[in-house]
Design an enzyme around this catalytic site. Structure first.
Site, mmCIF file in Angstrom:
data_model
loop_
_atom_site.group_PDB
_atom_site.id
_atom_site.type_symbol
_atom_site.label_atom_id
_atom_site.label_comp_id
_atom_site.label_asym_id
_atom_site.label_seq_id
_atom_site.Cartn_x
_atom_site.Cartn_y
_atom_site.Cartn_z
ATOM 1 N N HIS A 78 0.920 -1.651 -0.217
ATOM 2 C CA HIS A 78 0.009 0.492 -0.083
ATOM 3 C C HIS A 78 0.952 1.542 -0.111
ATOM 4 O O HIS A 78 2.186 1.432 0.605
ATOM 5 C CB HIS A 78 -1.406 0.267 1.079
ATOM 6 N N ASP A 80 -0.236 4.959 1.402
ATOM 7 C CA ASP A 80 -0.463 5.695 2.303
ATOM 8 C C ASP A 80 0.064 5.180 3.366
ATOM 9 O O ASP A 80 1.053 3.955 3.464
ATOM 10 C CB ASP A 80 -2.160 5.837 2.315
ATOM 11 N N ASP A 117 6.501 1.409 6.417
ATOM 12 C CA ASP A 117 5.023 0.805 6.557
ATOM 13 C C ASP A 117 4.112 1.400 6.116
ATOM 14 O O ASP A 117 3.693 2.517 6.117
ATOM 15 C CB ASP A 117 4.486 0.950 7.926
ATOM 16 N N GLU A 147 -5.089 1.735 3.405
ATOM 17 C CA GLU A 147 -4.903 0.879 3.777
ATOM 18 C C GLU A 147 -5.111 1.231 5.848
ATOM 19 O O GLU A 147 -5.302 0.482 6.263
ATOM 20 C CB GLU A 147 -3.688 0.068 3.276
ATOM 21 N N GLU A 148 -4.031 2.217 6.206
ATOM 22 C CA GLU A 148 -4.467 2.508 7.012
ATOM 23 C C GLU A 148 -5.934 2.807 7.781
ATOM 24 O O GLU A 148 -5.494 3.008 9.156
ATOM 25 C CB GLU A 148 -2.541 3.504 7.685
ATOM 26 N N ASP A 171 3.592 -5.559 3.196
ATOM 27 C CA ASP A 171 3.521 -5.466 3.987
ATOM 28 C C ASP A 171 3.749 -6.269 5.651
ATOM 29 O O ASP A 171 3.033 -6.271 6.164
ATOM 30 C CB ASP A 171 1.865 -5.398 3.950
ATOM 31 N N HIS A 456 3.916 3.769 12.618
ATOM 32 C CA HIS A 456 3.283 4.407 13.050
ATOM 33 C C HIS A 456 3.575 5.452 14.559
ATOM 34 O O HIS A 456 2.299 5.347 15.051
ATOM 35 C CB HIS A 456 1.591 2.998 13.794
#
Length: 481
Positions: A78, A80, A117, A147-148, A171, A456
């Protein structure tokens, strides 16, 4: 931002593309620029490409080195990233690139998340597509968006032209670990109406800060405090002494990130800040002792304001009660796989608007019935408090495939390269493989990736050596296919 800080790192092409990606803002819902970058790359390389209205990008790369007639293979990641930053970081992540750097062992971004990520997946895919000397079968590349925030790109992408039923998802964040199953999930929001009135009196700000935070799928079982839940406890203890009127409340930034901080501004009716800080000190000691939170901060501060448009005492009490009643954390563990979280939820975001309080949760479960039961609990909780529930990003679990040619091929390649066995696991975090499996019946899929830490969060790091080894392993797998 300074350019080419990653030059000299190997594999050069992978890190070059990764640095280009980091220079483009690409947080969730802000993916047009990075999507257009991929389209421009495909046009420059003469690769057949599709871009949909969601900004998903599909590429069709011919096979190379005598493998042109082999069955195609899908690579997927992904585009994003989660945009988190330190309070003193000046970067506007909506419009500016990242300040990327390295210390010879790890790549990181000063003051912000790195977006390894899943930017490293994108870099791997571009580096392969750009180099005709790399042996690989025909490739079908999937670059998904958002995705997030609920896997919205994977939910909406059209794969009707795809021929392959073999997919390597890129991922994952631990080298040598092959993920072959994951939980399903959903984003749920409880919205409760609130009543305000003008209230006079000295204002006090309550702060919960300094918590470690983390990924609500990967780290939900760890001893990490949730700032929103800690604030609910704090407010409840203060309220036992004196009624309160809340004016502001905000905590967390993403539903799938365990919140690190929460702030409340309130008007305590008759209590002084010294007594509040007595409560704060006791709670701070408890949090530091109970959780892995040595730097937890709980405190109250006087605010240079008298009164404001605040919630009524009755409505404030209702807000505090809802915060404390809201479920959070691990709900059940798997009986089949030791150490695997089966069902959980994370109270990731709390936001008090003018006329409503919003609580946003990330729900996850590898058992569909348990996910449904947990959703029903939130509906019942909302109904009790006169609130409503809205949902988005519902995605299914990715079920384990007993007979997997891809898994066995990858296990054999790993043993051949490193003389040891890879670890094959199921995880509680969400991956897009479940949604993509629904679109491609019979899909044989494995997820891999290099070592990353603290995704994150602004402490996120990507291992340079692991990125190189994972690249070499991926090329070995493609050669074997």
């Amino acid at each position: 931002m300074c350019a080419k800080k990653l030059s000299g790192l190997q594999p050069a092409s992978v890190f070059s593309y990764f640095e280009e990606i980091c220079a483009i803002p690409h947080g969730s819902r802000n993916t047009k620029a990075i999507s257009d970058y991929l389209v421009s790359f495909a046009k420059e390389k003469g690769i057949c490409c599709e871009q949909d209205e969601l900004n998903n990008v599909l590429m069709y790369v011919p096979g190379t080195c005598g493998m042109e007639s082999h069955s195609p293979v899908i690579l997927q990641g992904h585009i994003d990233m989660v945009c988190e930053k330190d309070a003193d970081c000046p970067i506007n992540m909506d419009t500016e690139g990242l300040d990327v750097d390295h210390d010879d062992a790890w790549i990181f971004a000063h003051g912000t998340t790195l977006g390894g990520d899943n930017g490293i997946a994108v870099a791997y895919m571009l580096a392969i597509a750009a180099d005709p000397t790399i042996p690989h079968p025909p490739l079908e590349l999937i670059f998904t968006v958002d995705e997030e925030i609920g896997m919205e790109g994977a939910a909406g992408v059209d794969l009707s032209r795809f021929k392959s039923r073999t997919m390597v998802n890129l991922d994952s964040e631990s080298e040598g670990i092959f993920t072959v199953s994951c939980a399903g999930g959903i984003r749920s929001m409880i919205s409760m109406p609130v009543e305000r009135r003008v209230v006079y009196g000295p204002c006090v700000k309550l702060t919960v800060d300094g918590l470690r935070g983390g990924h609500s799928g990967v780290e939900i079982h760890k001893p990490l405090a949730n700032a929103n839940k800690v604030m609910g406890d704090f407010l409840g203890r203060v309220q036992q002494i004196m009624p309160l009127c809340i004016t502001k409340l905000t905590g967390g930034a993403k539903d799938n990130a365990i919140p690190r901080s929460c702030e409340v501004t309130m008007i305590p009716l008759g209590i002084n800040v010294e007594r509040i800080n007595g409560i704060a000190n006791q709670l701070q000691e408890e949090i530091r002792a109970q959780f892995d939170e040595p730097f937890a901060v709980v405190r109250g501060d006087n605010v240079d304001a008298l009164g404001g448009n605040a919630l009524t005492t009755e409505c404030t009490a209702k807000v505090i009660a809802l915060l404390n009643a809201a479920p959070n954390g691990v709900q059940s563990m798997s009986e089949d796989i030791e150490g695997l979280v089966q069902t959980s939820l994370n109270l990731g975001v709390v936001s008090l608007e003018e006329a409503e309080l919003n609580l946003t949760f990330a729900l996850r479960s590898s058992v569909n019935q348990e996910k449904a039961d947990l959703r029903n609990r939130l509906y019942a909780l909302a109904a009790f408090y006169g609130a409503q529930v809205s949902e988005m990003g519902d995605y299914p679990a990715w079920e384990y495939k007993k007979d997997s040619v891809l898994r066995e091929t990858m296990v054999a390649a790993y043993r051949r390269l490193y003389g040891k066995d890879a670890e094959v696991i199921a995880i509680h975090a969400g991956l897009e493989c479940g949604l993509l499996s629904e679109k491609l019946p019979g899909l044989d899929c494995v997820s891999i990736g290099p070592d990353m830490q603290d995704i994150h969060t602004s402490r996120e790091r990507l291992s340079i050596a692991s990125t190189k080894r994972t690249w070499e392993f991926l090329l070995e797998v493609l050669k074997a296919l």
